[in-house]
Motif scaffolding. Sequence first.
Motif, PDB file in Angstrom:
ATOM      1  N   GLY A  16      80.825  41.732  -6.634  1.00 25.14           N
ATOM      2  CA  GLY A  16      80.778  40.954  -7.869  1.00 25.14           C
ATOM      3  C   GLY A  16      79.401  40.370  -8.120  1.00 25.14           C
ATOM      4  N   LEU A  17      78.773  39.842  -7.077  1.00 24.94           N
ATOM      5  CA  LEU A  17      77.416  39.309  -7.236  1.00 24.94           C
ATOM      6  C   LEU A  17      76.440  40.409  -7.642  1.00 24.94           C
ATOM      7  N   PHE A  18      76.583  41.581  -7.042  1.00 24.33           N
ATOM      8  CA  PHE A  18      75.711  42.692  -7.440  1.00 24.33           C
ATOM      9  C   PHE A  18      75.847  42.979  -8.927  1.00 24.33           C
ATOM     10  N   ILE A  19      77.069  43.090  -9.417  1.00 21.62           N
ATOM     11  CA  ILE A  19      77.296  43.419 -10.826  1.00 21.62           C
ATOM     12  C   ILE A  19      76.701  42.350 -11.735  1.00 21.62           C
ATOM     13  N   VAL A  20      76.984  41.095 -11.439  1.00 22.19           N
ATOM     14  CA  VAL A  20      76.477  40.002 -12.284  1.00 22.19           C
ATOM     15  C   VAL A  20      74.957  39.930 -12.234  1.00 22.19           C
ATOM     16  N   LEU A  21      74.395  39.938 -11.027  1.00 18.64           N
ATOM     17  CA  LEU A  21      72.945  39.804 -10.902  1.00 18.64           C
ATOM     18  C   LEU A  21      72.194  40.986 -11.507  1.00 18.64           C
ATOM     19  N   CYS A  22      72.758  42.160 -11.394  1.00 17.02           N
ATOM     20  CA  CYS A  22      72.070  43.355 -11.897  1.00 17.02           C
ATOM     21  C   CYS A  22      72.212  43.525 -13.409  1.00 17.02           C
ATOM     22  N   PHE A  23      73.410  43.313 -13.909  1.00 14.23           N
ATOM     23  CA  PHE A  23      73.671  43.667 -15.295  1.00 14.23           C
ATOM     24  C   PHE A  23      73.701  42.494 -16.274  1.00 14.23           C
ATOM     25  N   VAL A  24      74.008  41.301 -15.804  1.00 13.59           N
ATOM     26  CA  VAL A  24      74.011  40.125 -16.684  1.00 13.59           C
ATOM     27  C   VAL A  24      73.384  38.918 -15.970  1.00 13.59           C
ATOM     28  N   PRO A  25      72.121  39.044 -15.569  1.00 17.96           N
ATOM     29  CA  PRO A  25      71.503  37.959 -14.805  1.00 17.96           C
ATOM     30  C   PRO A  25      71.440  36.640 -15.570  1.00 17.96           C
ATOM     31  N   THR A  26      71.418  36.705 -16.891  1.00 15.63           N
ATOM     32  CA  THR A  26      71.355  35.455 -17.654  1.00 15.63           C
ATOM     33  C   THR A  26      72.614  34.620 -17.454  1.00 15.63           C
ATOM     34  N   VAL A  27      73.757  35.264 -17.251  1.00 11.97           N
ATOM     35  CA  VAL A  27      75.002  34.532 -16.997  1.00 11.97           C
ATOM     36  C   VAL A  27      74.873  33.732 -15.707  1.00 11.97           C
ATOM     37  N   TYR A  28      74.352  34.370 -14.683  1.00 13.21           N
ATOM     38  CA  TYR A  28      74.171  33.709 -13.398  1.00 13.21           C
ATOM     39  C   TYR A  28      73.147  32.576 -13.506  1.00 13.21           C
ATOM     40  N   LEU A  29      72.019  32.846 -14.118  1.00  6.67           N
ATOM     41  CA  LEU A  29      70.944  31.861 -14.200  1.00  6.67           C
ATOM     42  C   LEU A  29      71.330  30.649 -15.040  1.00  6.67           C
ATOM     43  N   THR A  30      71.862  30.893 -16.218  1.00  8.22           N
ATOM     44  CA  THR A  30      72.211  29.767 -17.088  1.00  8.22           C
ATOM     45  C   THR A  30      73.363  28.958 -16.520  1.00  8.22           C
ATOM     46  N   GLY A  31      74.214  29.590 -15.720  1.00 13.38           N
ATOM     47  CA  GLY A  31      75.310  28.871 -15.082  1.00 13.38           C
ATOM     48  C   GLY A  31      74.817  27.757 -14.168  1.00 13.38           C
ATOM     49  N   TYR A  32      73.641  27.932 -13.625  1.00 13.16           N
ATOM     50  CA  TYR A  32      73.054  26.917 -12.741  1.00 13.16           C
ATOM     51  C   TYR A  32      71.975  26.092 -13.435  1.00 13.16           C
ATOM     52  N   GLY A  33      71.824  26.295 -14.745  1.00 16.27           N
ATOM     53  CA  GLY A  33      70.851  25.503 -15.494  1.00 16.27           C
ATOM     54  C   GLY A  33      69.422  25.979 -15.341  1.00 16.27           C
ATOM     55  N   ILE A  34      69.236  27.248 -15.036  1.00 14.37           N
ATOM     56  CA  ILE A  34      67.903  27.821 -14.872  1.00 14.37           C
ATOM     57  C   ILE A  34      67.529  28.560 -16.152  1.00 14.37           C
ATOM     58  N   THR A  35      66.297  28.362 -16.609  1.00 17.66           N
ATOM     59  CA  THR A  35      65.862  29.073 -17.817  1.00 17.66           C
ATOM     60  C   THR A  35      65.805  30.567 -17.527  1.00 17.66           C
ATOM     61  N   THR A  36      66.130  31.338 -18.530  1.00 13.01           N
ATOM     62  CA  THR A  36      66.228  32.787 -18.342  1.00 13.01           C
ATOM     63  C   THR A  36      64.964  33.496 -18.803  1.00 13.01           C
ATOM     64  N   GLU A  37      63.864  33.085 -18.254  1.00 14.26           N
ATOM     65  CA  GLU A  37      62.606  33.749 -18.546  1.00 14.26           C
ATOM     66  C   GLU A  37      62.627  35.148 -17.941  1.00 14.26           C
ATOM     67  N   ASP A  38      61.719  35.996 -18.426  1.00 14.13           N
ATOM     68  CA  ASP A  38      61.658  37.363 -17.912  1.00 14.13           C
ATOM     69  C   ASP A  38      61.453  37.399 -16.401  1.00 14.13           C
ATOM     70  N   SER A  39      60.631  36.497 -15.886  1.00 15.19           N
ATOM     71  CA  SER A  39      60.360  36.507 -14.446  1.00 15.19           C
ATOM     72  C   SER A  39      61.613  36.171 -13.646  1.00 15.19           C
ATOM     73  N   ALA A  40      62.401  35.224 -14.103  1.00 12.41           N
ATOM     74  CA  ALA A  40      63.637  34.864 -13.403  1.00 12.41           C
ATOM     75  C   ALA A  40      64.635  36.020 -13.451  1.00 12.41           C
ATOM     76  N   GLN A  41      64.731  36.672 -14.593  1.00 14.87           N
ATOM     77  CA  GLN A  41      65.641  37.819 -14.706  1.00 14.87           C
ATOM     78  C   GLN A  41      65.176  38.961 -13.805  1.00 14.87           C
ATOM     79  N   PHE A  42      63.866  39.175 -13.736  1.00 18.67           N
ATOM     80  CA  PHE A  42      63.331  40.233 -12.888  1.00 18.67           C
ATOM     81  C   PHE A  42      63.705  39.993 -11.421  1.00 18.67           C
ATOM     82  N   ILE A  43      63.466  38.783 -10.943  1.00 19.62           N
ATOM     83  CA  ILE A  43      63.763  38.465  -9.543  1.00 19.62           C
ATOM     84  C   ILE A  43      65.261  38.559  -9.275  1.00 19.62           C
TER      85      ILE A  43
END
Length: 123
Positions: A16-43
Amino acid sequence: MSYRAVIALNRLLFAGLFIVLCFVPTVYLTGYGITTEDSAQFITRRASPMFLGLAYMMWAIRSLDPSPARRALTDGTALLLLGIAATGLYSLATGAVGPKILVGVAVEIPFAAALLSVRNKAP
């Protein structure tokens, strides 16, 4: 809980983490209050195959009898989960993430504990 059940739950978590992190990283990042800049999505996307590898390892060891190799895999996976929980708590303490990180920590610690509790049980 049985060894196979703990391994199956960890496999599902990692897949599940693989799917979320790979295909919808913004869902994971915004869930923790992290801005979804390109660099954050890349990592985030770049880290996702690690969880696919862990999901595969859990599948591969599901039927193994207790052995030093199986224990190393379960202990290492538990250590990884505890490390992720620790970095989440540190990030919360420093204000890098919001309190929703505690949801992740509340999953990671019991999953690690479950792995450690079944590491010597027969499959």
